[in-house]
Design an enzyme around this catalytic site. Structure first.
Site, PDB file in Angstrom:
ATOM      1  N   GLY A 118      -4.901  -0.482  -1.952  1.00  0.00           N
ATOM      2  CA  GLY A 118      -4.228   0.620  -1.253  1.00  0.00           C
ATOM      3  C   GLY A 118      -4.925   1.082   0.006  1.00  0.00           C
ATOM      4  O   GLY A 118      -4.505   2.057   0.622  1.00  0.00           O
ATOM      5  N   ARG A 119      -6.017   0.428   0.376  1.00  0.00           N
ATOM      6  CA  ARG A 119      -6.831   0.877   1.527  1.00  0.00           C
ATOM      7  C   ARG A 119      -7.175   2.353   1.396  1.00  0.00           C
ATOM      8  O   ARG A 119      -7.662   2.762   0.360  1.00  0.00           O
ATOM      9  CB  ARG A 119      -6.086   0.630   2.842  1.00  0.00           C
ATOM     10  CG  ARG A 119      -5.986  -0.822   3.209  1.00  0.00           C
ATOM     11  CD  ARG A 119      -5.413  -0.961   4.605  1.00  0.00           C
ATOM     12  NE  ARG A 119      -5.030  -2.324   4.857  1.00  0.00           N
ATOM     13  CZ  ARG A 119      -5.857  -3.275   5.255  1.00  0.00           C
ATOM     14  NH1 ARG A 119      -7.117  -2.995   5.488  1.00  0.00           N
ATOM     15  NH2 ARG A 119      -5.443  -4.503   5.434  1.00  0.00           N
TER      16      ARG A 119
ATOM     17  N   ASP B  48       0.787  -1.246   0.000  1.00  0.00           N
ATOM     18  CA  ASP B  48       0.000   0.000   0.000  1.00  0.00           C
ATOM     19  C   ASP B  48       0.817   1.293   0.000  1.00  0.00           C
ATOM     20  O   ASP B  48       0.308   2.338  -0.389  1.00  0.00           O
ATOM     21  CB  ASP B  48      -0.939   0.018   1.214  1.00  0.00           C
ATOM     22  CG  ASP B  48      -1.954  -1.098   1.176  1.00  0.00           C
ATOM     23  OD1 ASP B  48      -2.205  -1.630   0.083  1.00  0.00           O
ATOM     24  OD2 ASP B  48      -2.496  -1.447   2.242  1.00  0.00           O
TER      25      ASP B  48
ATOM     26  N   ARG C 144      -5.220  -1.511 -22.242  1.00  0.00           N
ATOM     27  CA  ARG C 144      -5.145  -0.391 -23.171  1.00  0.00           C
ATOM     28  C   ARG C 144      -5.339  -0.871 -24.618  1.00  0.00           C
ATOM     29  O   ARG C 144      -5.965  -0.189 -25.429  1.00  0.00           O
ATOM     30  CB  ARG C 144      -3.796   0.304 -23.027  1.00  0.00           C
ATOM     31  CG  ARG C 144      -3.682   1.598 -23.761  1.00  0.00           C
ATOM     32  CD  ARG C 144      -2.244   2.042 -23.635  1.00  0.00           C
ATOM     33  NE  ARG C 144      -2.070   2.950 -22.531  1.00  0.00           N
ATOM     34  CZ  ARG C 144      -2.221   4.275 -22.639  1.00  0.00           C
ATOM     35  NH1 ARG C 144      -2.599   4.790 -23.781  1.00  0.00           N
ATOM     36  NH2 ARG C 144      -2.013   5.063 -21.630  1.00  0.00           N
TER      37      ARG C 144
END
Ligand code: F6P
Length: 319
Positions: free
Chosen positions: A170-171, A127, A154
């Protein structure tokens, strides 16, 4: 310093094995015996450990996850759990404990330190959400994984003229989304630290597509919004073909990058150096290219703050 314990706790992160290896080999070099505690604080409460030597940590440097295993342990997060852990550490005759994990694990280490246990913590988490260190072990590998995933997306985004919302972990911290957004050339980066306006986003999407963009990638941090509602509302507002991709646990595993191997190795060796010098109850970090340490209680207090310059760069380049 004769015997120490080492454990990994919380979510696994690529580079944890490299850190364990460095701790064990460096400790052995200084004549210190190492007990590898299995499954984090839960294993500690169950006295689940094995003695590690240089051979036990062979062939793990390049592996993701943690060969000591990990767990989230509610029992340890109680005053009774901490006292029990302290008593077990003392019964085992451990002179110090090296804790490798995220902020919750470092907090656990700080609780043990309050009970008189000597603790050194290493930041192992994808994170990058701890303010006392520029980087956590595992973050670089995670953003590299996201980068490869987004490159694939993409192709489809361009071929079909579709908008892709890509949710990353990433919380409450937007670092994975922000850094991955920059290295992927994402059109938008949505992070918990910066409010967003769906109408403005939708207008940006329509304007870019009208100007001839044939792809549109939105990196969405998990702490910023519910990914399903976010995607649905954007789709309705813009009228554009908008799809959601949740990268999830794919970004938590995998062979650690060269950066994470080096970081983990330097931090593991530094942890033992600190113990040899009589320094205790600190968390190891990196500032610039220097390995540093911070008092445990301060390390868990300083939240990561989003790098606003990088955020501006992401916006400027996403034209
Ligand atoms: O802290 C690492 C992390 O992967 C976060 O990014 C995520 O929110 C969380 O762990 C997921 O936790 P769990 O492994 O308990 O599902």
């Amino acid at each position: 310093m004769k015997t120490i314990g080492v454990l990994t706790s919380g979510g696994d992160a690529p580079g944890m094995n490299a850190a364990i290896r460095a701790v064990v080999r460096s400790a052995n070099y200084h004549g210190i015996e190492v007990y590898g505690i299995k499954r984090g604080f839960r294993g500690l409460l169950e006295k689940n450990y094995e003695v590690l030597d240089s051979r036990s940590v062979s062939d793990i440097l390049q592996k993701g996850g943690t060969f000591l295993k990990t767990a989230r342990c509610p029992e340890f997060n109680t005053p009774e759990g901490v006292i029990k852990a302290r008593d077990i550490i003392n019964d085992l005759g451990l002179d110090a404990l090296v804790v490798i994990g995220g902020d919750g694990s470092i907090r656990g280490g700080a609780e043990l330190a309050k009970q008189g246990i000597k603790v050194i913590a290493l930041p192992g988490s994808i994170d990058n959400d701890m303010g006392y260190t520029d980087y956590t072990i595992g973050f670089d590998t995670a953003i590299t994984t996201v980068m490869h995933a987004v490159s694939n997306l993409r192709d489809t985004s361009s071929s079909h003229g579709r908008v892709f919302v890509v949710q990353v972990m990433g919380r409450e911290c937007g670092d994975i989304a922000l850094h991955a957004g920059i290295i992927c050339g994402a059109e938008e980066v949505i992070v918990p630290e910066v409010p967003f306006d769906l109408k403005e986003l939708s207008a940006n999407m329509k304007r870019s597509m009208a100007r001839g963009k044939d792809h549109y990638i939105i990196l969405l941090a998990e702490g910023a919004a519910d990914p399903f509602e976010f995607t649905e509302e954007l789709k309705e507002l813009s009228g554009l073909n908008t799809r959601l991709n949740i990268i999830g646990y794919l970004q938590r595993g995998g062979s650690p990058s060269s950066f994470d191997r080096m970081l983990a190795t330097r931090m593991g060796v530094y942890a033992i150096d600190l113990l040899m010098e009589g320094v205790e109850n600190v968390a190891v970090g990196i500032k610039g290219n220097d390995i540093v340490h911070e008092e445990l209680y301060k390390a868990v207090e300083v939240r990561d703050s989003l790098d606003r310059d990088l955020y501006e760069i992401a916006k400027i380049l996403a034209v």
